[in-house]
Design a protein around this motif. Structure first.
Motif, mmCIF file in Angstrom:
data_model
loop_
_atom_site.group_PDB
_atom_site.id
_atom_site.type_symbol
_atom_site.label_atom_id
_atom_site.label_comp_id
_atom_site.label_asym_id
_atom_site.label_seq_id
_atom_site.Cartn_x
_atom_site.Cartn_y
_atom_site.Cartn_z
ATOM 1 N N PRO A 14 0.696 -1.218 -0.027
ATOM 2 C CA PRO A 14 -0.078 0.206 -0.039
ATOM 3 C C PRO A 14 0.818 1.256 -0.113
ATOM 4 O O PRO A 14 0.596 2.142 -0.793
ATOM 5 C CB PRO A 14 -0.984 -0.036 1.144
ATOM 6 C CG PRO A 14 -0.899 -1.792 1.571
ATOM 7 C CD PRO A 14 0.432 -2.039 1.112
ATOM 8 N N GLU A 15 1.906 1.503 0.669
ATOM 9 C CA GLU A 15 2.811 2.829 0.931
ATOM 10 C C GLU A 15 3.323 3.022 -0.409
ATOM 11 O O GLU A 15 3.414 3.901 -0.796
ATOM 12 C CB GLU A 15 3.697 2.573 2.020
ATOM 13 C CG GLU A 15 3.086 2.506 3.460
ATOM 14 C CD GLU A 15 2.126 3.728 3.596
ATOM 15 O OE1 GLU A 15 2.468 4.741 3.424
ATOM 16 O OE2 GLU A 15 0.803 3.413 4.164
ATOM 17 N N ARG A 16 3.821 1.730 -0.998
ATOM 18 C CA ARG A 16 4.414 2.134 -2.335
ATOM 19 C C ARG A 16 3.476 2.379 -3.432
ATOM 20 O O ARG A 16 3.934 3.506 -4.122
ATOM 21 C CB ARG A 16 5.122 0.639 -2.945
ATOM 22 C CG ARG A 16 6.003 1.011 -4.148
ATOM 23 C CD ARG A 16 6.578 -0.432 -4.443
ATOM 24 N NE ARG A 16 5.384 -1.149 -5.442
ATOM 25 C CZ ARG A 16 5.235 -1.292 -6.691
ATOM 26 N NH1 ARG A 16 6.486 -0.897 -7.585
ATOM 27 N NH2 ARG A 16 4.401 -1.950 -7.487
ATOM 28 N N THR A 17 2.255 2.002 -3.368
ATOM 29 C CA THR A 17 1.159 2.469 -4.249
ATOM 30 C C THR A 17 0.787 3.897 -4.080
ATOM 31 O O THR A 17 0.897 4.609 -5.098
ATOM 32 C CB THR A 17 0.067 1.680 -4.010
ATOM 33 O OG1 THR A 17 0.219 0.266 -4.006
ATOM 34 C CG2 THR A 17 -1.105 2.117 -5.247
ATOM 35 N N LYS A 18 1.019 4.366 -2.804
ATOM 36 C CA LYS A 18 0.587 5.789 -2.568
ATOM 37 C C LYS A 18 1.839 6.418 -2.938
ATOM 38 O O LYS A 18 1.459 7.658 -3.581
ATOM 39 C CB LYS A 18 0.582 5.745 -0.822
ATOM 40 C CG LYS A 18 -0.766 5.055 -0.337
ATOM 41 C CD LYS A 18 -0.994 5.374 1.191
ATOM 42 C CE LYS A 18 -1.992 4.435 1.804
ATOM 43 N NZ LYS A 18 -2.044 4.570 3.161
ATOM 44 N N GLU A 19 3.053 6.141 -2.877
ATOM 45 C CA GLU A 19 4.284 6.890 -3.238
ATOM 46 C C GLU A 19 4.315 7.284 -4.896
ATOM 47 O O GLU A 19 4.701 8.289 -5.377
ATOM 48 C CB GLU A 19 5.591 6.287 -2.835
ATOM 49 C CG GLU A 19 5.574 6.482 -1.347
ATOM 50 C CD GLU A 19 5.425 8.063 -0.738
ATOM 51 O OE1 GLU A 19 6.235 8.764 -1.432
ATOM 52 O OE2 GLU A 19 4.960 8.245 0.287
ATOM 53 N N ILE A 20 3.963 5.906 -5.567
ATOM 54 C CA ILE A 20 3.838 6.133 -7.101
ATOM 55 C C ILE A 20 3.006 7.270 -7.428
ATOM 56 O O ILE A 20 2.909 7.818 -8.156
ATOM 57 C CB ILE A 20 3.457 4.719 -7.426
ATOM 58 C CG1 ILE A 20 4.673 3.647 -7.437
ATOM 59 C CG2 ILE A 20 3.172 4.887 -8.954
ATOM 60 C CD1 ILE A 20 4.324 2.333 -7.754
ATOM 61 N N CYS A 21 1.686 7.262 -6.646
ATOM 62 C CA CYS A 21 0.538 8.028 -7.132
ATOM 63 C C CYS A 21 0.920 9.539 -6.676
ATOM 64 O O CYS A 21 0.703 10.573 -7.656
ATOM 65 C CB CYS A 21 -0.728 7.704 -6.510
ATOM 66 S SG CYS A 21 -1.482 6.021 -7.073
ATOM 67 N N LYS A 22 1.474 9.686 -5.670
ATOM 68 C CA LYS A 22 1.964 10.970 -5.350
ATOM 69 C C LYS A 22 3.154 11.455 -6.331
ATOM 70 O O LYS A 22 2.958 12.649 -6.728
ATOM 71 C CB LYS A 22 2.637 11.020 -3.755
ATOM 72 C CG LYS A 22 1.750 10.730 -2.688
ATOM 73 C CD LYS A 22 1.872 10.545 -1.394
ATOM 74 C CE LYS A 22 0.870 10.270 -0.317
ATOM 75 N NZ LYS A 22 1.528 10.255 1.119
ATOM 76 N N GLY A 23 3.781 10.512 -6.563
ATOM 77 C CA GLY A 23 4.871 11.228 -7.433
ATOM 78 C C GLY A 23 4.461 11.482 -9.159
ATOM 79 O O GLY A 23 4.922 12.472 -9.572
ATOM 80 N N ILE A 24 3.289 10.780 -9.323
ATOM 81 C CA ILE A 24 2.793 11.060 -10.556
ATOM 82 C C ILE A 24 2.168 12.439 -10.593
ATOM 83 O O ILE A 24 2.160 13.506 -11.489
ATOM 84 C CB ILE A 24 1.787 10.073 -11.093
ATOM 85 C CG1 ILE A 24 2.309 8.819 -11.484
ATOM 86 C CG2 ILE A 24 0.945 10.533 -12.313
ATOM 87 C CD1 ILE A 24 1.528 7.603 -11.582
ATOM 88 N N ILE A 25 1.416 12.636 -9.480
ATOM 89 C CA ILE A 25 0.777 14.096 -9.260
ATOM 90 C C ILE A 25 1.701 15.121 -9.016
ATOM 91 O O ILE A 25 1.452 16.094 -9.526
ATOM 92 C CB ILE A 25 -0.188 13.880 -8.013
ATOM 93 C CG1 ILE A 25 -1.324 12.938 -8.166
ATOM 94 C CG2 ILE A 25 -0.841 15.206 -7.706
ATOM 95 C CD1 ILE A 25 -1.976 12.568 -6.989
ATOM 96 N N GLU A 26 2.658 14.839 -8.190
ATOM 97 C CA GLU A 26 3.833 16.037 -8.034
ATOM 98 C C GLU A 26 4.526 16.493 -9.329
ATOM 99 O O GLU A 26 4.810 17.630 -9.383
ATOM 100 C CB GLU A 26 4.777 15.455 -7.071
ATOM 101 C CG GLU A 26 4.131 15.488 -5.578
ATOM 102 C CD GLU A 26 5.081 14.747 -4.620
ATOM 103 O OE1 GLU A 26 6.097 14.196 -4.852
ATOM 104 O OE2 GLU A 26 4.635 14.399 -3.240
#
Length: 470
Positions: free
Chosen positions: A263-275
């Motif tokens: 889950p945490e990796r998934t969140k970091e990927i999503c945040k990276g795409i957004i940022e």
């Protein structure tokens, strides 16, 4: 060293029913592209022949392959072939040896990893590779260049006095150590996803993790490695950015078995795409029990428009039989959660398992309609060698000796039949599943409401042609 990596020519109408050919995806062979990247890292000259894609789009055949082999004149050739492609692999190996007898030939793929003794049936294959070959190829080539014996290398399959020996490969624990796939060696313009698997073009695929910790009896992962390993979130976002900038990619299909397992990796990927403000849409595959509201809403914000779930069956008994590890209620909950976050759902369903009855297949079809997934993909149970399903199938019915039938998609034959379901039963149920799901007025109306662009019209038209032609 000059190395040619080949997937044998194999037109898609040999995999899908002819009416479904327009629905069949033509996707980059990421496995050999990763190997090619590793070989280039060590300064080897590499050429990739993606036979299935070139055969489907460019009418590439064995005559063209023979010409390419003569022109490139490789020192070593790796042939990657799935179970259904073994006949084509034999023909490819024969062509190589006829035109370049001194070329070292290495066979890879799920079948030879599942049954290493299969090497005895490929007279023109000098060696085989077991499982993931990213590290194996550079190691054996280094030994060849140093004039060292390669037998006994980790990941290699070899003959000795007509007996097959092998050593399993080293497990690549840090996937970030592997370069990005050598997509520059592929003709990226010839690839296309299935109509349901993109929203904008150009589109492509990625793998952000390998392995799967689950125990579904039909999965071939046990033959090639089940240890779950994942690229770091940064590496994943770096690759997405590379695809956007270098190839103009607008849409990505994540090919991980369970994208949201961490889950945490998934969140970091999503945040990276957004940022990084990457203009990208994407879809992925995961499990209904590996998502929650926070993750699905963040994924939606980061551009995820579709999740694929391996639902498999609408029978509680069959879900237990195949060791899926979820219940029908968990499936309902997962589908609802994704939909409530604005993410479309693609459901994968299978039919024709050992001990399965016609009534249970009909339950699966009805369950697909009850869930009202946005895309339903029905497949035929396929007992690949090396899987638990293979062992059960051998005791429960008749396995087709024609390897070309091992495709999931019921082209003309089926790979397994039981006393409960004949070949005709399975083919009739396969057609019924698609027609009864997709020809519902509710579903057809929804597709019209989804249309936002000419691309959407084109996707829907291709899909309709496939379904109506069944």
């Amino acid at each position: 060293m000059k190395v040619m990596l080949i997937v044998p020519p194999y037109p898609k109408d040999k995999i899908f029913r002819k009416s479904m050919k327009s629905l069949g995806a033509v996707l980059p062979p990421l496995g050999i592209a990763y190997i090619a990247a590793m070989l280039e890292k060590y300064s080897h000259e590499v050429k990739i022949i993606d036979g299935p894609a070139m055969a489907t789009v460019l009418e590439y055949g064995f005559e063209e392959l023979e010409k390419d082999i003569k022109e490139f004149s490789p020192d070593l050739t790796g042939i990657s072939a799935s179970t259904s492609q073994m006949g084509h692999a034999k023909k490819t190996l024969k062509i190589i040896k006829e035109n370049n007898p001194n070329c070292i030939t290495v066979l890879g793929g799920a079948l030879i990893s599942a049954d290493t003794n299969a090497l005895l049936h490929f007279n023109d294959a000098d060696y085989g590779v077991y499982g993931e070959a990213d590290l194996t190829f550079p190691e054996i080539i280094k030994k060849i260049e140093n004039k060292e014996k390669i037998e006994g290398s980790e990941g290699l399959i070899w003959r000795e006095n007509n007996i097959v020996n092998f050593l399993k490969p080293k497990v690549i624990m840090n996937l970030d150590d592997i370069p990005m796939p050598a997509r520059h060696l592929l003709n990226m313009k010839i690839y296309r996803p299935s109509p349901a698997n993109y929203r904008r073009l150009p589109a492509t695929t990625m793998m952000t993790s390998r392995g799967c910790p689950y125990k579904c009896i039909f999965c071939s992962k046990p033959t090639i490695g089940t240890a779950f390993r994942a690229h770091s979130a940064k590496r994943v976002v770096d690759e997405i950015e590379h695809l956007v900038n270098e190839y103009g990619i607008k849409d990505i299909q994540m090919f991980d078995d369970t994208f949201t397992l961490l889950p945490e990796r998934t969140k970091e990927i999503c945040k990276g795409i957004i940022e990084r403000k990457l203009d990208i849409g994407w879809n992925c595959m995961t499990r209904v029990d590996r998502i929650d509201k926070e993750i699905t809403e963040l994924m939606k914000k980061a551009g995820c428009y579709e999740m694929g779930f391996g639902i498999e069956s609408g029978s509680e008994r069959m879900l237990k039989f195949i060791k899926k590890g979820v219940t029908k209620q968990q499936i309902r909950n997962g589908v609802k959660l994704a939909k409530n976050s604005g993410i479309h759902v693609r459901g994968f369903f299978m039919m024709g398992f050992p001990t399965e009855t016609k009534k249970e297949v009909l339950e699966t079809i009805e369950f697909a309609k009850e869930l009202d997934v946005d895309v339903a993909q029905f497949m035929v149970s396929t007992p690949f060698p090396g899987t638990e399903l293979w062992e059960i199938a051998k005791m429960s019915g008749e396995i087709n000796e024609d390897w070309s039938s091992f495709t999931f998609y019921a082209p003309d034959e089926v790979p397994f039949t039981s006393k409960l379901l004949s070949k005709n039963d399975i083919l009739d149920l396969y057609k019924k599943a698609y027609k009864s799901f997709y020809l519902r007025p509710k579903f057809i109306l929804r597709q019209f409401l989804y249309i936002r662009s000419f691309t959407d019209i084109e996707r829907q038209w291709n899909a309709a042609k496939g379904i109506l032609g069944l």
